[in-house]
Design a protein around this motif. Structure first.
Motif, PDB file in Angstrom:
ATOM      1  N   LEU A   1      -2.898   5.085   3.339  1.00  9.29           N
ATOM      2  CA  LEU A   1      -3.789   5.316   2.199  1.00  9.29           C
ATOM      3  C   LEU A   1      -3.064   6.061   1.098  1.00  9.29           C
ATOM      4  O   LEU A   1      -2.138   6.835   1.352  1.00  9.29           O
TER       5      LEU A   1
ATOM      6  N   ILE B   1     -11.293   5.129  -1.473  1.00 10.11           N
ATOM      7  CA  ILE B   1      -9.858   5.332  -1.636  1.00 10.11           C
ATOM      8  C   ILE B   1      -9.159   3.992  -1.501  1.00 10.11           C
ATOM      9  O   ILE B   1      -9.660   3.078  -0.820  1.00 10.11           O
ATOM     10  N   GLN B   2      -8.027   3.849  -2.150  1.00  7.82           N
ATOM     11  CA  GLN B   2      -7.275   2.599  -2.074  1.00  7.82           C
ATOM     12  C   GLN B   2      -6.229   2.664  -0.962  1.00  7.82           C
ATOM     13  O   GLN B   2      -5.530   3.672  -0.821  1.00  7.82           O
ATOM     14  N   PRO B   3      -6.092   1.588  -0.178  1.00  8.25           N
ATOM     15  CA  PRO B   3      -4.950   1.494   0.730  1.00  8.25           C
ATOM     16  C   PRO B   3      -3.705   1.154  -0.079  1.00  8.25           C
ATOM     17  O   PRO B   3      -3.791   0.541  -1.140  1.00  8.25           O
TER      18      PRO B   3
ATOM     19  N   PRO C   1     -11.733   2.268   2.496  1.00  5.54           N
ATOM     20  CA  PRO C   1     -10.517   1.813   1.798  1.00  5.54           C
ATOM     21  C   PRO C   1     -10.745   0.441   1.170  1.00  5.54           C
ATOM     22  O   PRO C   1     -11.058  -0.513   1.865  1.00  5.54           O
TER      23      PRO C   1
ATOM     24  N   GLU D   1      -5.050  12.104   8.193  1.00  7.46           N
ATOM     25  CA  GLU D   1      -6.039  11.181   8.751  1.00  7.46           C
ATOM     26  C   GLU D   1      -6.363  11.616  10.172  1.00  7.46           C
ATOM     27  O   GLU D   1      -5.476  12.033  10.925  1.00  7.46           O
TER      28      GLU D   1
END
Length: 203
Positions: free
Chosen positions: A57, A46-48, A8, A92
């Motif tokens: 996320l 992936i971006q938080p 992330p 997750e």
């Protein structure tokens, strides 16, 4: 479903077919790279949703394969991550590793997508205007030789937009939709970036 080890990182996106250089220095992510190299060399960018530890996320990221690796003496890594496929998180996983893992489904891309000549010309015109406004030096002859997918995804990946805008581009469904959104963002950030250091966020 695919189990993916994730990295992330706010403001950083990867697209299929493109490369992303990364400097890995945190102990948990050094462990992540070591684990990936011992297995399948795959990690998911992936971006938080917020720039804080353990933040939720965004639902869509991009799976990358570790290409070039430089292992430094102190345990850090310099790597080149090569984008393979976008993915959508299903859930997750509860894991004991220092890095996070998810169960995800890979997103199939339409590899035959192309822009109409008028769309391509309009995009390049807007990109030139944006680059001039931001003071970027661009080799436009090189840009003209890029295929449509490499051009649109490449600009989307490196554009100096905020994390939410970069995520919206990654999630755009198809090349035409991404191109249209990219033009809108260049117009918006171009206007609001003039004389306003908060307008355009360099990631």
């Amino acid at each position: 479903m695919t189990r993916i080890t994730i990295f992330p990182l706010p403001g950083v996106v990867l697209y299929p077919g493109l490369q992303l250089p990364l400097h890995i220095f945190e102990p948990r992510y050094r462990a992540m790279i070591s684990d990936a190299l011992a297995r399948d060399r795959l990690i998911g960018m992936i971006q938080p949703q917020r720039p804080e530890e353990g933040a939720p996320l965004f639902s869509i990221g991009c799976l990358g394969r570790i290409g070039d690796v430089e292992a430094l003496e102190d345990g850090r890594f310099n790597i080149i991550l090569e984008g393979e496929s976008r993915f959508r998180i299903v859930r997750e996983l509860d894991v004991t590793t220092p890095f996070r893992q998810v169960e995800a489904e890979l997103i199939e891309e339409n590899e035959d997508e192309a822009l109409a000549p008028v769309e391509r010309a309009s995009f390049e015109r807007e990109a030139r205007r944006f680059a001039d406004m931001q003071g970027y030096a661009v080799d436009w002859d090189q840009v003209a030789r890029l295929d449509d997918v490499s051009l649109i995804n490449g600009v989307s990946q490196i554009a100096p937009f905020d994390p939410a805008a970069k995520q919206a581009l990654l999630e755009a469904d198809g090349l035409n939709a991404r191109c249209e959104l990219l033009v809108q963002l260049m117009q918006f950030f171009g206007r609001h970036g003039e004389g306003d250091e908060e307008g355009v966020t360099l990631q």
